[in-house]
Design an enzyme around this catalytic site. Structure first.
Site, PDB file in Angstrom:
ATOM      1  N   CYS A 140       0.837  -1.209   0.000  1.00 24.44           N
ATOM      2  CA  CYS A 140       0.000   0.000   0.000  1.00 24.44           C
ATOM      3  C   CYS A 140       0.868   1.254   0.000  1.00 24.44           C
ATOM      4  O   CYS A 140       1.383   1.662   1.043  1.00 24.44           O
ATOM      5  CB  CYS A 140      -0.930  -0.005   1.215  1.00 24.44           C
ATOM      6  SG  CYS A 140      -1.985   1.465   1.324  1.00 24.44           S
ATOM      7  N   CYS A 147      -0.519   4.062   2.167  1.00 24.91           N
ATOM      8  CA  CYS A 147      -0.290   3.879   3.606  1.00 24.91           C
ATOM      9  C   CYS A 147       1.146   4.199   3.992  1.00 24.91           C
ATOM     10  O   CYS A 147       1.396   4.844   5.014  1.00 24.91           O
ATOM     11  CB  CYS A 147      -0.599   2.445   4.016  1.00 24.91           C
ATOM     12  SG  CYS A 147      -2.194   1.817   3.463  1.00 24.91           S
ATOM     13  N   ASP A 148       2.108   3.720   3.196  1.00 25.54           N
ATOM     14  CA  ASP A 148       3.500   3.706   3.631  1.00 25.54           C
ATOM     15  C   ASP A 148       4.443   4.580   2.809  1.00 25.54           C
ATOM     16  O   ASP A 148       5.621   4.722   3.166  1.00 25.54           O
ATOM     17  CB  ASP A 148       4.025   2.262   3.593  1.00 25.54           C
ATOM     18  CG  ASP A 148       3.202   1.325   4.471  1.00 25.54           C
ATOM     19  OD1 ASP A 148       2.701   1.787   5.507  1.00 25.54           O
ATOM     20  OD2 ASP A 148       3.051   0.146   4.110  1.00 25.54           O
TER      21      ASP A 148
END
Length: 297
Positions: A131, A134-135
């Site tokens: 992701c 997300c990261d």
């Protein structure tokens, strides 16, 4: 005792819940620990009618709130198995709690596919991710790689190009499967380099990702690997009751499975177009068949 229990909280499950709640059926959704499906982690959606561009999280939160406002109850658990007892279905949760229901809609979608190479498991959350939204921010100004050749991989690479120093898009073929408009954006981006006919054989590092080894034994030094090579269906819990295709996706006639009273919608259905609008449409169709099965239409 429930009339209808929905397993999964992506576009298919939430759309069905909205329609069923409006019909007075008080659906229950078993959503897993993180409701919203894979779209909750998608950066931008640009092909959902009515929105030129909308963040995946914003779209899914709106759907979740819509379903909840209509009285849908959410259980933030996962399903271990389902079985049939006479005319009723029993859903065994991972917590070992048991739910009885007259009908089931499976809308669990699919999980991220893994590379299954040395270093992938060891460096998960230490430079290996599924992701970018997300990261990605953790690798601002660094070199990263995206593995894959479809829309998701290209979207991940484009997103990361706003953060990283350089993005390698590594694909096992010599052409992409992504939509033409996505490819055009990719090829115009001078921070993205495509590595063709390549496969990751090993992810290397000490305490975190430091490089990857490709199938020609070349080494790319980088700080993160974002994997976007497709999905694996989340259907294991249902295999004893309904027919699955060789890959594990649910075989359905529109949304009706081989077991009367169990329905399926969205990415979990064999041959389904993996798009949010298609999943939402299947959710709406499933609600109609569920109402007919329960005798309220």
């Amino acid at each position: 005792m429930n009339d209808i229990t929905i397993i999964g909280s992506g576009p298919a499950g939430l759309t069905a819940a909205i329609y069923l709640a409006r019909s007075g059926l008080n659906p229950i959704i078993i959503s897993g620990e993180k409701p919203g499906g894979q779209l909750i982690n998608t950066d931008l959606i640009e092909n959902y009618p009515g929105f030129k561009s909308i963040k995946g999280a914003d779209l899914m939160i709106s759907m979740l709130e819509h379903a909840e406002d209509l009285g849908t109850k959410f259980l933030y658990e996962s399903v271990d198995s389902i079985s049939k007892n006479n005319e009723l279905f029993q859903i065994r949760l991972a917590s070992d709690d048991l739910i009885e229901t007259k009908s089931i809609l499976i809308a669990t979608g699919a999980n991220h596919r893994h590379l299954n190479v040395p270093g992938e498991k060891e460096f998960t959350n230490k430079g290996v991710s599924w992701c970018a939204t997300c990261d990605g921010a953790m690798y601002r100004g660094k070199k990263v790689a995206v593995i894959g050749g479809g829309n998701t991989a290209v979207m991940e690479a484009l997103f990361l190009s706003n953060l990283a120093e350089k993005v390698y898009l590594i694909h096992r073929r010599n052409m992409l499967r992504a939509e033409k408009i996505m490819q055009e954006r990719l090829f115009e981006n001078n921070k993205i380099e495509c590595v063709w006919n390549a496969q990751v054989k090993e992810i290397l590092g000490k305490d975190k990702v430091e490089s990857i080894r490709l199938n020609d034994n070349s080494i790319l030094n980088l700080s993160a690997v974002f994997i976007a090579i497709g999905t694996v269906p989340s259907s294991e819990f249902a295999k004893n009751l309904i027919d699955l295709d060789p890959e594990g996706y649910i075989i359905a006639n529109e949304t009706k499975t081989s077991c009367e009273g169990i329905f399926a919608a969205g990415d979990i259905v064999s041959g389904s177009l993996k798009q949010a609008i298609y999943a939402a449409g299947q959710g709406a169709l499933a609600s109609r068949y569920i109402e007919e099965y329960l005798g309220i239409r």
